[in-house]
Write a protein that holds these residues in place. Sequence first.
Motif, PDB file in Angstrom:
ATOM      1  N   LEU A   4      -4.899 -20.827 -26.616  1.00  0.00           N
ATOM      2  CA  LEU A   4      -4.352 -20.137 -26.838  1.00  0.00           C
ATOM      3  C   LEU A   4      -2.621 -19.439 -26.877  1.00  0.00           C
ATOM      4  CD1 LEU A   4      -4.804 -17.320 -29.307  1.00  0.00           C
ATOM      5  CD2 LEU A   4      -4.957 -16.102 -26.759  1.00  0.00           C
ATOM      6  N   ARG A   5      -2.279 -19.525 -27.502  1.00  0.00           N
ATOM      7  CA  ARG A   5      -0.868 -20.005 -27.212  1.00  0.00           C
ATOM      8  C   ARG A   5      -0.232 -18.636 -27.643  1.00  0.00           C
ATOM      9  NH1 ARG A   5       4.685 -23.118 -29.599  1.00  0.00           N
ATOM     10  NH2 ARG A   5       6.071 -22.371 -28.000  1.00  0.00           N
ATOM     11  N   LEU A   6       0.304 -17.773 -27.432  1.00  0.00           N
ATOM     12  CA  LEU A   6       1.243 -16.076 -27.494  1.00  0.00           C
ATOM     13  C   LEU A   6       2.337 -15.654 -28.065  1.00  0.00           C
ATOM     14  CD1 LEU A   6       0.670 -13.209 -29.315  1.00  0.00           C
ATOM     15  CD2 LEU A   6      -0.335 -12.286 -26.968  1.00  0.00           C
ATOM     16  N   LEU A   7       2.838 -16.004 -28.256  1.00  0.00           N
ATOM     17  CA  LEU A   7       4.357 -15.350 -28.650  1.00  0.00           C
ATOM     18  C   LEU A   7       4.652 -14.472 -28.924  1.00  0.00           C
ATOM     19  CD1 LEU A   7       3.952 -18.952 -29.701  1.00  0.00           C
ATOM     20  CD2 LEU A   7       6.785 -18.370 -29.841  1.00  0.00           C
ATOM     21  N   THR A   8       5.179 -13.600 -28.714  1.00  0.00           N
ATOM     22  CA  THR A   8       5.573 -11.882 -28.678  1.00  0.00           C
ATOM     23  C   THR A   8       7.143 -11.271 -28.646  1.00  0.00           C
ATOM     24  OG1 THR A   8       4.459  -9.650 -29.084  1.00  0.00           O
ATOM     25  CG2 THR A   8       4.407 -11.214 -27.032  1.00  0.00           C
ATOM     26  N   GLY A  52       9.102 -10.187 -41.403  1.00  0.00           N
ATOM     27  CA  GLY A  52       9.661  -9.343 -42.402  1.00  0.00           C
ATOM     28  C   GLY A  52      10.900  -8.572 -43.060  1.00  0.00           C
ATOM     29  N   GLY A  53      12.129  -9.380 -41.806  1.00  0.00           N
ATOM     30  CA  GLY A  53      13.195  -8.552 -41.560  1.00  0.00           C
ATOM     31  C   GLY A  53      13.798  -7.791 -40.435  1.00  0.00           C
ATOM     32  N   ASN A  54      12.636  -7.514 -39.358  1.00  0.00           N
ATOM     33  CA  ASN A  54      13.168  -6.345 -38.324  1.00  0.00           C
ATOM     34  C   ASN A  54      12.390  -6.899 -37.017  1.00  0.00           C
ATOM     35  OD1 ASN A  54      10.496  -5.708 -37.799  1.00  0.00           O
ATOM     36  ND2 ASN A  54      10.028  -4.539 -40.072  1.00  0.00           N
ATOM     37  N   ASP A  55      12.546  -6.311 -36.288  1.00  0.00           N
ATOM     38  CA  ASP A  55      11.954  -7.041 -34.824  1.00  0.00           C
ATOM     39  C   ASP A  55      11.129  -5.650 -33.809  1.00  0.00           C
ATOM     40  OD1 ASP A  55      13.677  -4.744 -33.428  1.00  0.00           O
ATOM     41  OD2 ASP A  55      15.142  -5.953 -32.716  1.00  0.00           O
ATOM     42  N   GLU A  56      10.511  -4.762 -35.081  1.00  0.00           N
ATOM     43  CA  GLU A  56       9.067  -4.493 -34.373  1.00  0.00           C
ATOM     44  C   GLU A  56       8.277  -5.517 -33.768  1.00  0.00           C
ATOM     45  OE1 GLU A  56       7.927  -1.675 -37.452  1.00  0.00           O
ATOM     46  OE2 GLU A  56       9.334  -1.152 -37.940  1.00  0.00           O
ATOM     47  N   PRO A  57       7.412  -4.538 -33.212  1.00  0.00           N
ATOM     48  CA  PRO A  57       6.494  -5.972 -32.356  1.00  0.00           C
ATOM     49  C   PRO A  57       5.947  -6.979 -33.151  1.00  0.00           C
ATOM     50  CG  PRO A  57       6.406  -3.731 -31.516  1.00  0.00           C
ATOM     51  CD  PRO A  57       7.443  -3.745 -32.515  1.00  0.00           C
ATOM     52  N   ALA A  58       5.453  -7.599 -33.277  1.00  0.00           N
ATOM     53  CA  ALA A  58       4.786  -8.726 -33.583  1.00  0.00           C
ATOM     54  C   ALA A  58       4.043 -10.052 -32.765  1.00  0.00           C
ATOM     55  CB  ALA A  58       6.565  -9.799 -34.716  1.00  0.00           C
ATOM     56  N   GLY A  82      -7.175  -7.583 -33.866  1.00  0.00           N
ATOM     57  CA  GLY A  82      -7.616  -5.814 -33.558  1.00  0.00           C
ATOM     58  C   GLY A  82      -7.777  -6.580 -31.707  1.00  0.00           C
ATOM     59  N   TRP A  83      -7.589  -7.673 -31.242  1.00  0.00           N
ATOM     60  CA  TRP A  83      -7.326  -7.705 -29.247  1.00  0.00           C
ATOM     61  C   TRP A  83      -6.278  -7.533 -29.546  1.00  0.00           C
ATOM     62  CZ3 TRP A  83      -4.377 -11.461 -27.597  1.00  0.00           C
ATOM     63  CH2 TRP A  83      -4.130 -11.285 -25.825  1.00  0.00           C
ATOM     64  N   LEU A  84      -5.386  -8.176 -30.527  1.00  0.00           N
ATOM     65  CA  LEU A  84      -3.912  -7.520 -30.917  1.00  0.00           C
ATOM     66  C   LEU A  84      -3.005  -6.614 -30.222  1.00  0.00           C
ATOM     67  CD1 LEU A  84      -2.028 -10.374 -32.300  1.00  0.00           C
ATOM     68  CD2 LEU A  84      -2.377 -10.213 -29.893  1.00  0.00           C
ATOM     69  N   ASP A  91       0.798  -4.080 -34.463  1.00  0.00           N
ATOM     70  CA  ASP A  91      -0.082  -4.500 -36.646  1.00  0.00           C
ATOM     71  C   ASP A  91      -0.638  -5.423 -36.571  1.00  0.00           C
ATOM     72  OD1 ASP A  91      -0.688  -4.061 -39.059  1.00  0.00           O
ATOM     73  OD2 ASP A  91       0.306  -1.867 -39.407  1.00  0.00           O
ATOM     74  N   PRO A  92      -1.375  -5.678 -37.279  1.00  0.00           N
ATOM     75  CA  PRO A  92      -2.350  -6.433 -37.615  1.00  0.00           C
ATOM     76  C   PRO A  92      -1.381  -7.896 -38.857  1.00  0.00           C
ATOM     77  CG  PRO A  92      -3.990  -5.492 -37.631  1.00  0.00           C
ATOM     78  CD  PRO A  92      -2.728  -4.523 -37.044  1.00  0.00           C
ATOM     79  N   GLN A  93      -0.466  -6.731 -39.714  1.00  0.00           N
ATOM     80  CA  GLN A  93       0.200  -7.455 -41.072  1.00  0.00           C
ATOM     81  C   GLN A  93       1.502  -7.384 -40.086  1.00  0.00           C
ATOM     82  OE1 GLN A  93       1.399  -3.794 -43.735  1.00  0.00           O
ATOM     83  NE2 GLN A  93      -0.599  -3.668 -43.526  1.00  0.00           N
ATOM     84  N   ARG A  94       1.603  -7.296 -38.770  1.00  0.00           N
ATOM     85  CA  ARG A  94       2.821  -8.390 -38.420  1.00  0.00           C
ATOM     86  C   ARG A  94       2.252  -9.652 -37.345  1.00  0.00           C
ATOM     87  NH1 ARG A  94       6.869  -7.156 -39.290  1.00  0.00           N
ATOM     88  NH2 ARG A  94       7.740  -7.291 -36.715  1.00  0.00           N
ATOM     89  N   VAL A  95       1.078 -10.636 -37.649  1.00  0.00           N
ATOM     90  CA  VAL A  95       0.355 -11.092 -37.212  1.00  0.00           C
ATOM     91  C   VAL A  95      -0.041 -12.559 -37.415  1.00  0.00           C
ATOM     92  CG1 VAL A  95      -1.316 -12.133 -34.775  1.00  0.00           C
ATOM     93  CG2 VAL A  95      -0.702  -9.660 -35.291  1.00  0.00           C
TER      94      VAL A  95
END
Length: 114
Positions: A4-8, A52-58, A82-84, A91-95
């Motif tokens: 599992l590789r997670l970039l955030t 999506g054009g912004n730097d909110e958590p993703a 769900g875990w993230l 937000d799942p829409q940002r994954v």
Amino acid sequence: MPTLRLLTNATVAPETRPELLASASKRVAELLGKPESYVLVILEAGADLLFGGNDEPAAYVELKSIGLPESRTAEFARALCGWLGDALKIDPQRVYIEFSSPPRHLFGWNNATF
């Protein structure tokens, strides 16, 4: 060889990283039904991400495993999102999640391939 590789771009305090990594490792082992002793988790927090054009958590996630069942990727996506959400308030829409099942002969370990 589950990986599992997670970039955030979410902030992950240094003192919380071990717990986050342990939680991810356990989750991957449970989802895939594989021994946790084979699970590798890579965390790249503080990455420069624009979604999506912004730097909110993703997050961008890669889940690789030999024999990864394609019929279960929607289930894995729900579980990982769900875990993230719980762990990092993303937000799942940002994954985005990339699933892959490399052929055994193209993944090496312990002086050989699987």
